[in-house]
Design an enzyme around this catalytic site. Structure first.
Site, PDB file in Angstrom:
ATOM      1  N   LYS A  26       0.837  -1.200   0.000  1.00 43.53           N
ATOM      2  CA  LYS A  26       0.000   0.000   0.000  1.00 43.53           C
ATOM      3  C   LYS A  26       0.876   1.255   0.000  1.00 43.53           C
ATOM      4  O   LYS A  26       0.665   2.179  -0.789  1.00 43.53           O
ATOM      5  CB  LYS A  26      -0.911  -0.012   1.235  1.00 43.53           C
ATOM      6  CG  LYS A  26      -1.955   1.090   1.240  1.00 43.53           C
ATOM      7  CD  LYS A  26      -2.707   1.120   2.555  1.00 43.53           C
ATOM      8  CE  LYS A  26      -3.620  -0.055   2.752  1.00 43.53           C
ATOM      9  NZ  LYS A  26      -4.945   0.119   2.153  1.00 43.53           N
ATOM     10  N   ARG A  96      -3.498   2.703   8.680  1.00 39.05           N
ATOM     11  CA  ARG A  96      -3.770   1.422   8.021  1.00 39.05           C
ATOM     12  C   ARG A  96      -2.527   0.557   7.957  1.00 39.05           C
ATOM     13  O   ARG A  96      -1.426   1.071   7.774  1.00 39.05           O
ATOM     14  CB  ARG A  96      -4.215   1.635   6.574  1.00 39.05           C
ATOM     15  CG  ARG A  96      -5.537   2.313   6.405  1.00 39.05           C
ATOM     16  CD  ARG A  96      -5.655   2.729   4.945  1.00 39.05           C
ATOM     17  NE  ARG A  96      -6.753   3.633   4.747  1.00 39.05           N
ATOM     18  CZ  ARG A  96      -7.940   3.262   4.252  1.00 39.05           C
ATOM     19  NH1 ARG A  96      -8.162   2.034   3.899  1.00 39.05           N
ATOM     20  NH2 ARG A  96      -8.890   4.147   4.103  1.00 39.05           N
ATOM     21  N   GLY A 105      -7.856  -7.801   4.686  1.00 40.07           N
ATOM     22  CA  GLY A 105      -8.699  -7.864   5.882  1.00 40.07           C
ATOM     23  C   GLY A 105      -8.079  -8.567   7.078  1.00 40.07           C
ATOM     24  O   GLY A 105      -8.734  -8.751   8.089  1.00 40.07           O
ATOM     25  N   MET A 107      -5.300  -7.706   8.873  1.00 39.13           N
ATOM     26  CA  MET A 107      -4.746  -6.838   9.919  1.00 39.13           C
ATOM     27  C   MET A 107      -5.689  -5.657  10.137  1.00 39.13           C
ATOM     28  O   MET A 107      -6.734  -5.565   9.537  1.00 39.13           O
ATOM     29  CB  MET A 107      -3.354  -6.398   9.512  1.00 39.13           C
ATOM     30  CG  MET A 107      -2.373  -7.553   9.519  1.00 39.13           C
ATOM     31  SD  MET A 107      -0.725  -7.058   9.079  1.00 39.13           S
ATOM     32  CE  MET A 107      -0.882  -6.681   7.367  1.00 39.13           C
ATOM     33  N   ARG A 340      -2.565  -1.338  -6.415  1.00 39.70           N
ATOM     34  CA  ARG A 340      -1.587  -2.428  -6.299  1.00 39.70           C
ATOM     35  C   ARG A 340      -1.926  -3.462  -7.366  1.00 39.70           C
ATOM     36  O   ARG A 340      -3.039  -3.461  -7.903  1.00 39.70           O
ATOM     37  CB  ARG A 340      -1.627  -3.057  -4.910  1.00 39.70           C
ATOM     38  CG  ARG A 340      -2.973  -3.630  -4.567  1.00 39.70           C
ATOM     39  CD  ARG A 340      -3.028  -4.162  -3.165  1.00 39.70           C
ATOM     40  NE  ARG A 340      -4.379  -4.587  -2.852  1.00 39.70           N
ATOM     41  CZ  ARG A 340      -4.831  -4.838  -1.639  1.00 39.70           C
ATOM     42  NH1 ARG A 340      -4.045  -4.695  -0.608  1.00 39.70           N
ATOM     43  NH2 ARG A 340      -6.062  -5.245  -1.447  1.00 39.70           N
ATOM     44  N   HIS A 458     -15.212  -9.534   1.546  1.00 35.05           N
ATOM     45  CA  HIS A 458     -14.183 -10.411   2.128  1.00 35.05           C
ATOM     46  C   HIS A 458     -14.230 -11.808   1.509  1.00 35.05           C
ATOM     47  O   HIS A 458     -13.215 -12.355   1.072  1.00 35.05           O
ATOM     48  CB  HIS A 458     -14.400 -10.480   3.645  1.00 35.05           C
ATOM     49  CG  HIS A 458     -13.457 -11.403   4.330  1.00 35.05           C
ATOM     50  ND1 HIS A 458     -13.778 -12.704   4.611  1.00 35.05           N
ATOM     51  CD2 HIS A 458     -12.186 -11.230   4.729  1.00 35.05           C
ATOM     52  CE1 HIS A 458     -12.747 -13.295   5.180  1.00 35.05           C
ATOM     53  NE2 HIS A 458     -11.764 -12.414   5.271  1.00 35.05           N
ATOM     54  N   ARG A 570       2.857 -47.842 -10.334  1.00 38.52           N
ATOM     55  CA  ARG A 570       2.954 -48.662  -9.111  1.00 38.52           C
ATOM     56  C   ARG A 570       2.166 -49.940  -9.390  1.00 38.52           C
ATOM     57  O   ARG A 570       0.939 -49.952  -9.274  1.00 38.52           O
ATOM     58  CB  ARG A 570       2.356 -47.924  -7.925  1.00 38.52           C
ATOM     59  CG  ARG A 570       3.146 -46.702  -7.455  1.00 38.52           C
ATOM     60  CD  ARG A 570       2.389 -46.002  -6.341  1.00 38.52           C
ATOM     61  NE  ARG A 570       3.187 -45.062  -5.595  1.00 38.52           N
ATOM     62  CZ  ARG A 570       3.113 -43.734  -5.730  1.00 38.52           C
ATOM     63  NH1 ARG A 570       2.304 -43.207  -6.616  1.00 38.52           N
ATOM     64  NH2 ARG A 570       3.848 -42.939  -4.975  1.00 38.52           N
ATOM     65  N   SER A 797      15.464 -42.823 -10.438  1.00 35.05           N
ATOM     66  CA  SER A 797      14.264 -42.018 -10.220  1.00 35.05           C
ATOM     67  C   SER A 797      14.157 -41.811  -8.708  1.00 35.05           C
ATOM     68  O   SER A 797      14.109 -42.777  -7.947  1.00 35.05           O
ATOM     69  CB  SER A 797      13.033 -42.733 -10.757  1.00 35.05           C
ATOM     70  OG  SER A 797      11.899 -41.962 -10.443  1.00 35.05           O
ATOM     71  N   GLY A 799      12.681 -41.405  -5.377  1.00 37.78           N
ATOM     72  CA  GLY A 799      11.410 -41.636  -4.684  1.00 37.78           C
ATOM     73  C   GLY A 799      11.456 -40.800  -3.414  1.00 37.78           C
ATOM     74  O   GLY A 799      11.813 -41.269  -2.337  1.00 37.78           O
ATOM     75  N   ASP A 802       9.725 -41.796   0.126  1.00 37.25           N
ATOM     76  CA  ASP A 802      10.516 -42.632   1.029  1.00 37.25           C
ATOM     77  C   ASP A 802      11.843 -41.971   1.386  1.00 37.25           C
ATOM     78  O   ASP A 802      12.310 -42.091   2.514  1.00 37.25           O
ATOM     79  CB  ASP A 802      10.767 -44.009   0.403  1.00 37.25           C
ATOM     80  CG  ASP A 802       9.622 -44.964   0.709  1.00 37.25           C
ATOM     81  OD1 ASP A 802       9.259 -45.049   1.901  1.00 37.25           O
ATOM     82  OD2 ASP A 802       9.088 -45.594  -0.214  1.00 37.25           O
ATOM     83  N   CYS A 864       9.970 -39.183  -8.852  1.00 40.26           N
ATOM     84  CA  CYS A 864       8.581 -39.644  -8.942  1.00 40.26           C
ATOM     85  C   CYS A 864       7.857 -39.550  -7.611  1.00 40.26           C
ATOM     86  O   CYS A 864       6.718 -39.980  -7.487  1.00 40.26           O
ATOM     87  CB  CYS A 864       8.511 -41.052  -9.509  1.00 40.26           C
ATOM     88  SG  CYS A 864       9.333 -42.248  -8.461  1.00 40.26           S
ATOM     89  N   TYR A 884      13.762 -35.042 -15.956  1.00 40.56           N
ATOM     90  CA  TYR A 884      12.307 -34.885 -15.933  1.00 40.56           C
ATOM     91  C   TYR A 884      11.781 -34.952 -14.501  1.00 40.56           C
ATOM     92  O   TYR A 884      12.491 -35.385 -13.583  1.00 40.56           O
ATOM     93  CB  TYR A 884      11.639 -35.979 -16.777  1.00 40.56           C
ATOM     94  CG  TYR A 884      11.747 -37.366 -16.190  1.00 40.56           C
ATOM     95  CD1 TYR A 884      10.798 -37.816 -15.282  1.00 40.56           C
ATOM     96  CD2 TYR A 884      12.806 -38.209 -16.518  1.00 40.56           C
ATOM     97  CE1 TYR A 884      10.907 -39.077 -14.712  1.00 40.56           C
ATOM     98  CE2 TYR A 884      12.912 -39.463 -15.963  1.00 40.56           C
ATOM     99  CZ  TYR A 884      11.959 -39.895 -15.051  1.00 40.56           C
ATOM    100  OH  TYR A 884      12.056 -41.132 -14.479  1.00 40.56           O
TER     101      TYR A 884
HETATM  102  C1  PEP Z   1       8.456 -42.616  -3.208  1.00 36.65           C
HETATM  103  O1  PEP Z   1       8.833 -43.238  -2.211  1.00 36.65           O
HETATM  104  O2  PEP Z   1       8.728 -41.416  -3.398  1.00 36.65           O
HETATM  105  C2  PEP Z   1       7.631 -43.273  -4.219  1.00 36.65           C
HETATM  106  C3  PEP Z   1       7.301 -42.654  -5.335  1.00 36.65           C
HETATM  107  O3  PEP Z   1       7.178 -44.499  -3.926  1.00 36.65           O
HETATM  108  P1  PEP Z   1       5.940 -44.823  -2.980  1.00 36.65           P
HETATM  109  O4  PEP Z   1       5.278 -43.522  -2.656  1.00 36.65           O
HETATM  110  O5  PEP Z   1       5.078 -45.752  -3.745  1.00 36.65           O
HETATM  111  O6  PEP Z   1       6.615 -45.445  -1.810  1.00 36.65           O
HETATM  112 MG    MG Z   2       8.754 -45.405  -2.231  1.00 37.81          MG
END
Ligand code: PEP
Ligand code: MG
Length: 915
Positions: A26, A96, A105, A107, A340, A458, A570, A797, A799, A802, A864, A884
């Site tokens: 502001k 203000r 709204g 504060m 703004r 609001h 999976r 990949s 995970g 985990d 993943c 990726y």
């Molecule tokens: C992970 O562990 O990130 C994964 C993709 O496998 P899951 O969630 O099936 O254990």
């Molecule tokens: Mg996993």
């Protein structure tokens, strides 16, 4: 010396529009408008840093900043030719809040400051309007009493309503100046009773009180909650803007209003907003009176309307973005109170970005950076099915305040919304109007319906910010929050809906329907969104976005959203289907390899069929298929349940026995054999019982104990690949081994896969079909030994579900029980299972990517875990050199945009380095 107080107004300013960090949004807007010589009432901004110092200094403003404020006040007084507290010509100000990021709204604000028993008389004389003067004074005592002195609002309201009753006034405006004097006397008594001291008459004391209260409001619970929700840091503080008052409530030639240079719900290029004649600013924002659309302003005062349009289009060109502005007209003269960059919904953000490129206002690159990836979510979610709309009874049409479909059960309070949402109920919060304290309920509701308030009330503003569908100001509804009913007349019939009844809203049209409407999937490949995503993809370049999809239907959706392959299938999800689980269970219960192989042979054609569908959907794109991962007991009945059933069996009548047979039929149970089958089953369940199954016999460990499982899955994969490839589809299978801790485990499983692949491909006459065998990196040891793992793995990949669990040593299923304590104490700033812990888990990832590439330069690397669809984590993946990310189908466009933005910033950094 540090500067903490910045003057603005009189066509000059100490600060400017770029200083949002210092002046808040502001304050920066007011400075910039003053510099542009727009009509801005003069004032000064106390910098955001003073807010932090206020808290550090035990809730008091350091003396040097106070002195600096007094000097600025003197200048303001000179500019206005008025003095704070002067009995003849008093300066009145508004105080203000205004942080760097807009927190609508959340504060506090105080208007009409400087009024007391003396100065109110001066205002009366000057305005020649006693009613106006005493109304200003009573509003001020009420706001100050609530915000600064902490007296509940309803205690003031009780006094006000009492006077209305005595005066037999229906509306607030029915009270005369004399009535208002009575109200003021009552208010002052209340303040004295509650605080032990009279209402402060000293105007400077009032200013100090208001300033400090605004600083304190940075840490009120709703502001903290809002910051959490929007990931706004806690330590940036709010500025305080002290500005000469202009009055929109000085009679019928005065007004106050708010607006946007384009429609913030749809993005349409239309002057948009609303105003209220003879009103003060808070009346519009608070949604207490329903305002008039801004088009009416043209009729009300053409000169003001034209000037406002001219100013706001100039501001839009200047900022090269949609402006959200506030204005007041005092006796026919226009004043700008705020400008703004306007908050907007996802659909509006995309449309505005595309339109502005076409208008040559911004570049494509800027357009791509203008839309927050998460905002796309609103374009990717269902709308009400037009057929359903026809079949349900339309109750009313309100204002289309925030787009999207919301279908849920009616609740009337925010607390109840939270309770119901915990029980996984979809709820729609129905209120007369929402207030900032409702924020927790609004956050969990599928949609919001209000009977009062306009497009900038609001409810409307907050919902657009959160991407929650909202219909506002649906005045046909009579909401009784105490009795928990809402009534409406539709088609000549009076309809009463109770708490728990179903209701459906269309936030894009404002329509409200009785009952539970069906919804329809959006099309991400049509119109403006497709244009926008096309630009994003140009910047994203080679960085890929794949989807986590387990079944052909999800794979098709993923393609529609632009996925360039599957990053995780999976396979276990396929085994939970009704027709498969018996074979899966038979396989698990088998005590020797031969019986196990028999059960696996039944599963083989089913798996093959699933893979065939995936390969077909992903023609030309890679498909990562993971071998079995979860602990086997997940496929069997629960141990405790079995124990109970065994315990009740001796007392079971025939009805109960039949129930048990139905439950355990697939394990060979008949009425006669229950007695032997159940204990046998329990024995096997107990053999498989683990104290900590997440760290137990799962992932590649299963394939090592039971190689025939990996063998069957590999066979299904390659037989499907061959079958589909023969039909001319390009298949790229990537077989992924889960939960590997080092090279040896991978070596063991890879050998099985490669042997099966060789046999199947050679037999089919396709020995050269290209495929990869790789691994998930989801155990710290695998990351640490990545250089060796990459000797076996052709791809990694990550995970990160985990990997986060194992690196933090926190169970991904149990962390919610203490998450709040961690976030309240700022040990975590966000949920590490949603937003990648870049410092910890991220370091392991970075290390593993580098080590992996050293061993195998063409190693393919992706992610993943859930983080693969979270914008800041996607950007991290881009920076560490992954190829990726993979995420759920609906998040694919979000990831595409986040990656494009990462690519643009990486390019910029590179350009800076080489410049
Ligand atoms: C992970 O562990 O990130 C994964 C993709 O496998 P899951 O969630 O099936 O254990
Ligand atoms: Mg996993």
């Amino acid at each position: 010396m540090n500067k903490y107080v910045y003057l603005f107004g009189n066509e000059t300013a100490d600060g400017d529009g770029k200083m949002k960090d210092v002046l808040g949004g502001k304050g920066a807007g007011l400075a910039e408008m003053s510099r542009a010589r727009l009509p801005v009432p003069p004032g000064f901004t106390i910098a955001t840093a003073a807010c932090n110092l206020y808290f550090e200094n035990h809730n008091s403003v350091p003396p040097e900043i106070h002195e600096e404020m007094l000097r600025a006040l003197r200048v303001l007084e000179e500019r206005m030719g008025q003095r704070l507290g002067d009995v003849e010509n008093p300066l009145l100000v508004s105080v203000r809040s205004g942080a760097k990021f807009s927190m609508p709204g959340m504060m506090d604000t105080i208007l009409n400051l400087g009024l007391n028993d003396q100065t109110v008389k001066a205002l009366e004389t000057k305005s020649n309007n006693p009613r106006f003067a005493y109304d200003c004074y009573r509003r001020f005592i009420q706001m100050y009493g609530n915000v600064v002195l902490g007296i509940p609002k309803d205690e003031f309201e009780a006094i006000f309503d009492g006077q209305k009753k005595r005066a037999k006034a229906k509306l607030d405006t029915g009270l005369t100046a004399e009535d208002l004097k009575q109200v003021i006397a009552g208010y002052k008594k209340l303040v004295e009773k509650k605080t032990g001291t009279p209402f402060p008459q000293d105007a400077l004391e009032q200013l100090v009180g208001a300033r400090d209260a605004v600083f304190r409001s940075w840490n009120n619970p709703r502001a903290i909650h809002y910051r959490r929700m929007n990931q706004i840091p806690d330590d940036i503080g709010t500025a305080v803007n002290v500005q000469a008052m202009v009055f929109g409530n000085l009679g019928e030639t005065s007004a106050t209003g708010v607006g946007f240079t384009r429609n913030p719900a749809t993005g349409e290029k239309a002057f948009y907003g609303e105003f209220l004649p003879n009103a003060q600013g808070e009346d519009v924002v608070a949604g207490i009176r329903t305002p008039l659309p801004i088009s009416e302003l043209e009729k009300w005062n053409l000169g003001v309307y034209n000037q406002l349009r001219e100013i706001t289009s100039m501001l839009e060109k200047h900022y090269r973005d949609v402006q959200d502005f506030e204005f007041t007209v005092q006796e026919g003269k226009l004043y700008m109170l705020q400008t703004r960059n306007g908050k907007r919904t996802g659909p509006a953000a995309v449309r505005i970005a595309v339109d502005m490129v076409e208008e040559n206002l911004i570049s494509k690159e800027e357009a791509v950076l203008r839309v927050e990836p998460q905002q796309l979510d609103q374009l990717l979610h269902p709308v009400l099915d037009p057929k359903a709309k026809k079949s349900l009874r339309q109750l009313a049409i309100g204002l289309p305040a925030s787009p999207g479909a919301a279908v849920g059960r009616i609740v009337f309070t925010a607390d109840h919304a939270v309770e119901m949402a915990k029980q996984k109920e979809a709820v729609v919060l129905v209120r007369k109007e929402t207030v900032p304290d409702d924020i927790h309920g609004m956050e969990v509701a599928k949609g919001i319906l209000t009977s009062r308030g306009g497009m900038t009330s609001h409810a409307a503003v907050v919902c657009r910010g959160m991407g929650t569908p909202c219909v506002a100001g649906a005045e046909a509804f009579n909401v009784d929050e105490h009795k928990r009913v809402v009534s409406v007349t539709a088609g000549g019939q009076n309809i009463v809906l109770k708490e728990g009844d179903w209701i459906s809203l269309d936030g894009s049209t404002g329509e409200v329907f009785e009952g539970q409407a069906a919804t329809q999937e959006p099309d991400p490949n049509s119109g403006i969104l497709a244009t926008f995503m096309g630009w994003a993809d140009q910047f994203r370049g080679k960085f890929g976005v794949r989807a986590n999809a387990d079944i052909p239907r999800d794979a098709q959706v993923a393609r529609k959203f632009g996925a360039e392959g599957i990053g995780l299938c999976r396979t276990e999800h396929m085994f939970f289907a009704e027709d498969r689980i018996p074979h899966m269970q038979a396989m698990i219960l088998a005590r020797d390899e031969k019986t196990r192989r028999k059960a696996l042979a039944k599963l083989l054609p089913m798996q093959r069929r699933d893979f065939t569908g995936l390969f077909k959907a992903m023609d030309g794109f890679p498909v990562v298929i993971r071998t079995l991962d979860p602990p086997l007991h997940e496929f069997l009945p629960k141990r405790e349940e079995l124990m109970v059933d065994i315990a009740v069996l001796p007392y079971a009548d025939i009805k109960k026995k039949r129930e048990l047979v139905a439950k355990y039929e697939r394990f060979g149970a008949e009425v006669k054999t229950l007695k032997t089958v159940l204990p046998d089953l329990l024995k096997r369940v107990e053999e498989l019982h683990e104290f900590n199954p997440m760290l137990g016999h799962r992932g590649c460990r299963l394939g090592i104990t039971y190689p025939e499982i990996t063998e069957m899955q590999a066979r299904a994969i390659f037989e499907a690949a061959v079958e589909v490839a023969k039909k001319g589809v390009k298949v790229i299978p990537e077989v992924m081994i889960p939960l590997v801790g080092g090279a040896k485990e991978l070596q063991n499983q890879k050998k099985i896969v490669v042997e099966v692949a060789k046999e199947v491909l050679e037999k089919a006459g396709m020995p050269d079909l290209k495929y990869l065998v790789g691994t998930m990196i989801e155990i710290p040891r695998a990351a640490i030994t990545a250089a060796c793992v990459a000797e076996e793995a052709e791809f990694f990949s990550f995970g990160t579900n985990d990997l986060t669990q194992t690196t933090l040593g926190i169970s991904r299923d149990d962390y919610t029980s203490f998450r709040k304590d961690y976030e309240d104490r700022k040990i975590w700033t966000s949920d590490p299972f949603a937003v990648l812990d870049q410092e910890g888990v991220g370091s392991l990832i970075k290390m593993a990517v580098e080590a992996g590439h050293r061993t195998r330069p063409d190693l393919e690397v992706g992610i993943c875990g859930e983080h693969g669809g979270e914008p800041s984590s996607v950007q991290f993946c881009y920076r560490v050199g992954m190829d990726y990310v993979s995420c759920s189908p609906y998040r694919v466009p979000i990831a595409r945009l986040a990656a494009a933005q990462a690519a643009i910033s990486a390019d910029k950094t590179e350009a800076m380095r080489t410049a």
